[in-house]
Design an enzyme around this catalytic site. Sequence first.
Site, PDB file in Angstrom:
ATOM      1  N   LYS A   1      61.595 -14.532  23.995  1.00 37.52           N
ATOM      2  CA  LYS A   1      62.097 -13.746  23.337  1.00 37.52           C
ATOM      3  C   LYS A   1      63.805 -14.134  22.842  1.00 37.52           C
ATOM      4  CE  LYS A   1      59.789  -9.639  25.320  1.00 37.52           C
ATOM      5  NZ  LYS A   1      59.840  -8.507  26.034  1.00 37.52           N
TER       6      LYS A   1
ATOM      7  N   TYR B   1      63.936  -8.004  18.456  1.00 38.50           N
ATOM      8  CA  TYR B   1      63.186  -8.994  19.214  1.00 38.50           C
ATOM      9  C   TYR B   1      62.452 -10.062  18.229  1.00 38.50           C
ATOM     10  CZ  TYR B   1      62.678  -4.883  22.032  1.00 38.50           C
ATOM     11  OH  TYR B   1      62.835  -3.330  22.544  1.00 38.50           O
TER      12      TYR B   1
END
Length: 180
Positions: free
Chosen positions: A71, A131
Site C-alpha cells: 500500500k 490507500y
Amino acid sequence: MEFKYFDIQGVVEVLPRVFGDARGAFFESFSAQKMTEAGIVGDWVQDNQSRSDRGVVRGLHFQKPPFAQAKLVRVAQGRALDVIVDIRKDSPTYGQHVMVELDAQRYNMLYVPVGFAHGFTALEDNTLFLYKCTNYYAPQSEGGLLWNDPALGIKWGVENATVSAKDQVLPTLAQLESPF
C-alpha cells in the site's frame, strides 16, 4: 521527492516537493519511475478512501497471499497516526512497528510493503485517508492483529478509541499464524 528509510527494511516515507503560492499548492503524488528508484514497487490496481473522526482506530489489517497487498497511503484532509507492524516470519524485525504521522498539510505518504499489518488512528475529525493498493480487496483473504496488543507496544495516543467490533477480536501477535 525525498525518501526517508527506516530500520525496518522496505518501509519508506515519501516527502513530495510541494509548490505553493497565493493560489494554493501543487505536488506530484505519484511517479512510477521515482517510486521504483526508491524501492516502492508494485502493480498499482486499486485506490481506496476512508473518512474517520478523531479517535477512530482502523486496523491492524493485511491480506493473505495470494491476495497480499502493498500500500501507498496518505491523508488528503486532516492528520492520522499511521502504524505498520512487520509480520514477516523470517524478518529480523518481526513484531516491530513503525509509526508515521501523515498530515494533509505536509502531503507525506508511507509505503507499506507486503508482509505488514497496517492501521491508523485519525488525529482530527473528518480525516480523509487514501490507500493505493497492489492487489484487489479479497474478503476471504483478510487478516489482522489486535490493535492494542500489549506485546506490540504501540502508543496510539488515543483515549476511548472508537474501534469496529471486527477489529476488537483480532488475534494478538502471539496468536498470529503469519502467512508471510
